[in-house]
Design a protein around this motif. Sequence first.
Motif, mmCIF file in Angstrom:
data_model
loop_
_atom_site.group_PDB
_atom_site.id
_atom_site.type_symbol
_atom_site.label_atom_id
_atom_site.label_comp_id
_atom_site.label_asym_id
_atom_site.label_seq_id
_atom_site.Cartn_x
_atom_site.Cartn_y
_atom_site.Cartn_z
ATOM 1 N N VAL A 59 -2.193 6.282 1.325
ATOM 2 C CA VAL A 59 -2.843 6.872 2.533
ATOM 3 C C VAL A 59 -1.885 7.442 3.367
ATOM 4 O O VAL A 59 -0.710 7.274 3.467
ATOM 5 C CB VAL A 59 -3.554 5.670 3.418
ATOM 6 C CG1 VAL A 59 -4.551 4.808 2.753
ATOM 7 C CG2 VAL A 59 -2.260 4.544 3.789
ATOM 8 N N GLN A 92 -3.216 12.035 -3.117
ATOM 9 C CA GLN A 92 -4.416 11.613 -4.201
ATOM 10 C C GLN A 92 -3.666 11.010 -5.526
ATOM 11 O O GLN A 92 -4.085 10.117 -6.113
ATOM 12 C CB GLN A 92 -5.367 12.811 -4.229
ATOM 13 C CG GLN A 92 -6.409 12.415 -5.253
ATOM 14 C CD GLN A 92 -7.391 13.572 -5.391
ATOM 15 O OE1 GLN A 92 -7.033 14.439 -6.279
ATOM 16 N NE2 GLN A 92 -8.526 13.783 -4.872
ATOM 17 N N GLU A 116 -7.435 8.718 4.610
ATOM 18 C CA GLU A 116 -7.489 8.478 3.077
ATOM 19 C C GLU A 116 -8.165 9.853 2.523
ATOM 20 O O GLU A 116 -9.152 10.360 3.127
ATOM 21 C CB GLU A 116 -8.371 7.438 2.785
ATOM 22 C CG GLU A 116 -7.861 5.948 3.252
ATOM 23 C CD GLU A 116 -8.482 4.823 2.540
ATOM 24 O OE1 GLU A 116 -9.393 4.962 1.420
ATOM 25 O OE2 GLU A 116 -8.423 3.770 3.141
ATOM 26 N N LYS A 138 0.668 -1.364 -0.078
ATOM 27 C CA LYS A 138 0.062 0.083 -0.116
ATOM 28 C C LYS A 138 0.861 1.382 -0.042
ATOM 29 O O LYS A 138 1.793 1.473 0.956
ATOM 30 C CB LYS A 138 -0.811 0.017 1.192
ATOM 31 C CG LYS A 138 -1.957 1.138 1.224
ATOM 32 C CD LYS A 138 -2.971 0.971 0.238
ATOM 33 C CE LYS A 138 -3.668 2.278 0.179
ATOM 34 N NZ LYS A 138 -4.930 2.369 -0.800
ATOM 35 N N ASP A 183 -11.482 11.417 -3.068
ATOM 36 C CA ASP A 183 -11.258 11.265 -4.388
ATOM 37 C C ASP A 183 -11.879 12.274 -5.274
ATOM 38 O O ASP A 183 -11.708 12.181 -6.529
ATOM 39 C CB ASP A 183 -11.465 9.913 -4.861
ATOM 40 C CG ASP A 183 -12.840 9.539 -4.705
ATOM 41 O OD1 ASP A 183 -13.872 10.207 -4.122
ATOM 42 O OD2 ASP A 183 -13.740 8.293 -5.034
#
Length: 212
Positions: free
Chosen positions: A147, A142, A186, A43, A189
Motif C-alpha cells: 500500500v 502492484q 491501494e 504489510k 489489481d
Amino acid sequence: MKIKIDPVIFAPHVAFLYRWWVRSMRFEIHGYERVLSLHKQGKPLMLALWHNELFSLIGVGFLKKLPLVTMASDSKDGQIITEVLERIGYEVARGSSTRGGLKAMLGVARVMRKQGKIGAITMDGPKGPRHEVKPGILAIAQKTGAVIIPMRAYPANPVVFHNSWDRFELPKPFKPCKIILGDPFEVTDEKLGDTILESEAHRLENIMDSLT
C-alpha cells in the motif's frame, strides 16, 4: 578547470551536516502511528513523496529510524546522494526514471520483499514535471502488494529555489516543520495499461494535494 568531487571523502561531511540540521528542526508528525502499526503487521509499504519536499521527509525517516529503501540515479551526483543516504541509514537501489530506472525499481521491489523494508519514492523525480506521478511507484506497489502512504512536508518559511524545476524547499534549522502521512492508498489489481496508469496517477495526485 573542473573540480572533481570524491563521494567517499565528500559524503561523510554532508551526512554529518544533514544529521545536525534535521535534529535541530521541530517536527510535528501526523499519521505516523498508522504507518508503524501496518509495518509491524508485516504489510508491505511505500512512502510517496514529492521531490521538492525531500530534505524534510528524508529527515523524518532518519529520526524515526525507519527501515527504508529508495532510489538514486546512476549519475555521479547520484553516487554522492547514495553515499550520504547510506550513511544516515537508507538502503539505495541505483537508477532513475531517465537512466537505469527498471533496474532500480526491481531493486527496490526485491529489497521490500526479501528484507521487509519500506520503499520511499519521489514520484515526480528526478526531473519532473513537478507534482506529477510517474508510473514507477504504482508498478512497484502492484508488484509487491504494497500500500502507498502519501506523505507531505510543510516546513515553516523555507528557502525556496524558484529556479529549480521542482521549486525545491530547504527548511531552516530550529524551525517547525509539519509532516502529514495520509491514509493508505491501494493500487488497483487491474493490468496497468496506459489508461489505468493515468487514472491511478491522478487519483494519487489528488490525495497528495488534499494533505494540508
